[in-house]
Design a protein around this motif. Structure first.
Motif, PDB file in Angstrom:
ATOM      1  N   ASP A 268      80.247 -10.387 -29.259  1.00 16.70           N
ATOM      2  CA  ASP A 268      79.814  -9.484 -30.510  1.00 16.70           C
ATOM      3  C   ASP A 268      78.740 -10.113 -31.469  1.00 16.70           C
ATOM      4  O   ASP A 268      77.905  -9.592 -31.922  1.00 16.70           O
ATOM      5  CB  ASP A 268      81.053  -9.006 -31.303  1.00 16.70           C
ATOM      6  CG  ASP A 268      80.837  -8.167 -32.621  1.00 16.70           C
ATOM      7  OD1 ASP A 268      80.127  -6.858 -32.260  1.00 16.70           O
ATOM      8  OD2 ASP A 268      80.909  -8.340 -33.699  1.00 16.70           O
ATOM      9  N   ASP A 269      78.845 -11.420 -31.670  1.00 13.10           N
ATOM     10  CA  ASP A 269      78.272 -12.177 -32.580  1.00 13.10           C
ATOM     11  C   ASP A 269      76.751 -12.225 -31.949  1.00 13.10           C
ATOM     12  O   ASP A 269      75.807 -11.822 -32.567  1.00 13.10           O
ATOM     13  CB  ASP A 269      78.526 -13.760 -32.690  1.00 13.10           C
ATOM     14  CG  ASP A 269      79.981 -14.184 -33.657  1.00 13.10           C
ATOM     15  OD1 ASP A 269      79.750 -13.164 -34.597  1.00 13.10           O
ATOM     16  OD2 ASP A 269      80.552 -14.913 -33.224  1.00 13.10           O
ATOM     17  N   ARG A 271      75.582 -10.028 -29.845  1.00  9.98           N
ATOM     18  CA  ARG A 271      75.022  -8.633 -29.722  1.00  9.98           C
ATOM     19  C   ARG A 271      74.282  -8.329 -30.778  1.00  9.98           C
ATOM     20  O   ARG A 271      73.375  -7.891 -30.983  1.00  9.98           O
ATOM     21  CB  ARG A 271      75.956  -7.624 -29.326  1.00  9.98           C
ATOM     22  CG  ARG A 271      76.336  -7.547 -28.075  1.00  9.98           C
ATOM     23  CD  ARG A 271      77.531  -6.348 -27.803  1.00  9.98           C
ATOM     24  NE  ARG A 271      77.832  -6.317 -26.500  1.00  9.98           N
ATOM     25  CZ  ARG A 271      79.147  -6.835 -26.349  1.00  9.98           C
ATOM     26  NH1 ARG A 271      79.948  -7.469 -27.311  1.00  9.98           N
ATOM     27  NH2 ARG A 271      79.695  -6.729 -24.994  1.00  9.98           N
ATOM     28  N   ARG A 272      74.912  -8.703 -32.241  1.00 13.71           N
ATOM     29  CA  ARG A 272      74.349  -8.521 -33.504  1.00 13.71           C
ATOM     30  C   ARG A 272      73.250  -9.577 -33.819  1.00 13.71           C
ATOM     31  O   ARG A 272      72.211  -9.032 -34.413  1.00 13.71           O
ATOM     32  CB  ARG A 272      75.321  -8.597 -34.512  1.00 13.71           C
ATOM     33  CG  ARG A 272      76.474  -7.423 -34.464  1.00 13.71           C
ATOM     34  CD  ARG A 272      77.491  -7.467 -35.693  1.00 13.71           C
ATOM     35  NE  ARG A 272      78.306  -8.687 -35.392  1.00 13.71           N
ATOM     36  CZ  ARG A 272      78.869  -9.189 -36.621  1.00 13.71           C
ATOM     37  NH1 ARG A 272      78.530  -9.271 -37.696  1.00 13.71           N
ATOM     38  NH2 ARG A 272      79.559 -10.340 -36.176  1.00 13.71           N
ATOM     39  N   ASP A 275      70.446  -7.991 -32.078  1.00 17.90           N
ATOM     40  CA  ASP A 275      69.519  -6.706 -32.422  1.00 17.90           C
ATOM     41  C   ASP A 275      69.092  -6.821 -33.720  1.00 17.90           C
ATOM     42  O   ASP A 275      68.892  -5.929 -34.717  1.00 17.90           O
ATOM     43  CB  ASP A 275      70.542  -5.525 -32.249  1.00 17.90           C
ATOM     44  CG  ASP A 275      71.976  -5.628 -32.981  1.00 17.90           C
ATOM     45  OD1 ASP A 275      72.189  -6.398 -34.070  1.00 17.90           O
ATOM     46  OD2 ASP A 275      72.756  -4.894 -32.410  1.00 17.90           O
ATOM     47  N   GLY A 276      69.429  -8.060 -34.576  1.00 17.29           N
ATOM     48  CA  GLY A 276      69.102  -8.445 -35.973  1.00 17.29           C
ATOM     49  C   GLY A 276      70.060  -8.010 -37.099  1.00 17.29           C
ATOM     50  O   GLY A 276      69.563  -7.874 -38.224  1.00 17.29           O
ATOM     51  N   THR A 277      71.531  -7.573 -36.720  1.00 18.17           N
ATOM     52  CA  THR A 277      72.150  -7.135 -37.605  1.00 18.17           C
ATOM     53  C   THR A 277      73.136  -8.260 -38.223  1.00 18.17           C
ATOM     54  O   THR A 277      73.995  -7.785 -38.926  1.00 18.17           O
ATOM     55  CB  THR A 277      72.911  -5.863 -37.128  1.00 18.17           C
ATOM     56  OG1 THR A 277      73.638  -6.086 -35.860  1.00 18.17           O
ATOM     57  CG2 THR A 277      71.846  -4.671 -36.907  1.00 18.17           C
ATOM     58  N   HIS A 278      73.323  -9.112 -37.577  1.00 15.62           N
ATOM     59  CA  HIS A 278      74.119 -10.173 -37.958  1.00 15.62           C
ATOM     60  C   HIS A 278      73.762 -10.736 -39.406  1.00 15.62           C
ATOM     61  O   HIS A 278      72.540 -11.240 -39.583  1.00 15.62           O
ATOM     62  CB  HIS A 278      74.264 -11.235 -37.059  1.00 15.62           C
ATOM     63  CG  HIS A 278      75.375 -12.256 -36.803  1.00 15.62           C
ATOM     64  ND1 HIS A 278      75.992 -12.971 -38.060  1.00 15.62           N
ATOM     65  CD2 HIS A 278      76.441 -12.231 -36.260  1.00 15.62           C
ATOM     66  CE1 HIS A 278      77.033 -13.555 -37.743  1.00 15.62           C
ATOM     67  NE2 HIS A 278      77.647 -13.104 -36.654  1.00 15.62           N
ATOM     68  N   GLU A 279      74.845 -10.991 -40.257  1.00 15.01           N
ATOM     69  CA  GLU A 279      74.600 -11.190 -41.580  1.00 15.01           C
ATOM     70  C   GLU A 279      74.294 -12.830 -41.816  1.00 15.01           C
ATOM     71  O   GLU A 279      73.662 -13.194 -42.856  1.00 15.01           O
ATOM     72  CB  GLU A 279      75.579 -10.794 -42.469  1.00 15.01           C
ATOM     73  CG  GLU A 279      76.957 -11.335 -42.037  1.00 15.01           C
ATOM     74  CD  GLU A 279      77.734 -10.582 -41.046  1.00 15.01           C
ATOM     75  OE1 GLU A 279      79.020 -10.768 -40.902  1.00 15.01           O
ATOM     76  OE2 GLU A 279      77.098  -9.808 -40.609  1.00 15.01           O
ATOM     77  N   ALA A 282      71.041 -15.677 -36.295  1.00  9.25           N
ATOM     78  CA  ALA A 282      70.024 -15.111 -35.688  1.00  9.25           C
ATOM     79  C   ALA A 282      69.497 -15.631 -34.290  1.00  9.25           C
ATOM     80  O   ALA A 282      70.031 -16.698 -34.141  1.00  9.25           O
ATOM     81  CB  ALA A 282      68.535 -15.225 -36.674  1.00  9.25           C
TER      82      ALA A 282
END
Length: 300
Positions: A268-269, A271-272, A275-279, A282
């Motif tokens: 899950d880390d 994947r995010r 797609d650039g959505t991990h807070e 990167a």
């Protein structure tokens, strides 16, 4: 659509098996030849959407002088020549809106030329860099001269022949169940974590290089290793050998001289990150083989 791995597509016919020593002379005198021009490390592009790194041969007339030239091969029967100019040759194109000078990494990241040209530009940069670094014989120290249309340098004193080299680098995604190991170096862009990597040493298999580098950098023991894909990396002349390995230990003890941090990431880390959505974290650039290894793991 996901951008392909950078520099892997090269449609040139290399003619390596029958390379003509006179091929360069013939190409330089053929008006239909295409020119790849580097001012130092900086490719010169024709502007456009996209632009192109294949310039008309007449562009050479803008230069007061140039250094090395290499016959790279043919593209749809059109000869392609790589030419090295001095770094300050960039100034000759700065005020011309039809041209631009951009470093090769940015060209790939920003998609400034068609994907099929990236491999040609990478080949040109690698070859010209090799010529620039090998002007003297490693055997006796005498000057060397270009031969075989630019694919060899010959010593003027002892006659030794020197050939272009490519340095193999293993780059590996290490997994343990539904987690993967990534590290961060201080030079990375903000928040970016990537696969571990290191040079293959003499007398070492690819599999053992993967195991050694991961243990040295992160303290993790690796069992099974399998090859995935590869990528030419012209900075200056590497071949990145992409692998996936299975960890047989879990506790990280990373080398603080090599890495700023290393940790396990969940799918899950990742994947995010992709797609650039991990807070907090990167992924590496889409042009990098590391990005491809991560995507394949998430899909699998």
């Amino acid at each position: 659509m996901t951008r392909p791995i950078g520099y892997i597509t090269n449609p040139l016919v290399r003619h390596s098996a029958e390379r003509d020593p006179e091929a360069l002379t013939k190409a330089v005198n053929d008006p239909k030849s295409a020119l790849v021009l580097l001012a130092g490390d900086m490719p010169i592009l024709r502007s456009g959407e996209p632009g192109t790194g294949l310039l008309p041969l007449s562009t050479l007339s803008r230069l007061p002088a140039h250094k090395e030239q290499v016959f790279l091969g043919t593209l749809q029967d059109r000869p392609v020549i790589a030419t090295l100019a001095a770094p300050d040759a960039v100034e000759l194109f700065q005020n011309d809106p039809d041209y631009t000078a951009v470093d090769l990494r940015s060209i790939a990241v920003r998609g400034l030329v068609p994907a099929e040209e990236l491999g040609i530009l990478a080949m040109a940069k690698t070859m010209l860099d090799w010529h620039n670094r090998h002007r003297f014989c490693a055997n006796c120290g005498a000057p060397t001269v270009a031969a075989q249309a630019g694919f060899r340098r010959d010593c003027t004193a002892c006659g030794a022949q020197h050939f272009p080299r490519t340095d193999p680098v293993v780059i590996m995604l290490i997994t343990r169940g539904d987690t993967c190991l990534m590290g961060r170096q201080p030079r990375f862009a903000d928040k970016v974590y990537s696969c571990l990597a290191g040079f293959l040493e003499p007398g070492e298999t690819i599999e053992n290089a993967v195991r050694r580098e991961v243990f040295e950098e992160a303290g993790i023991r690796v069992g099974a290793v399998r090859y995935m894909t590869s990528q030419p990396w012209p900075f200056p002349s590497n071949i990145m050998i992409g692998c996936v390995g299975e960890a047989i230990s879990e506790e990280i003890n990373f080398d603080r001289e090599e890495l700023e941090d290393a940790r396990w990431f969940t799918k899950d880390d990742v994947r995010r990150m992709l797609d650039g959505t991990h807070e907090d974290f990167a992924a590496p650039s889409p042009i990098a083989i590391a990005n491809h290894l991560l995507r394949e793991w998430v899909k699998g």
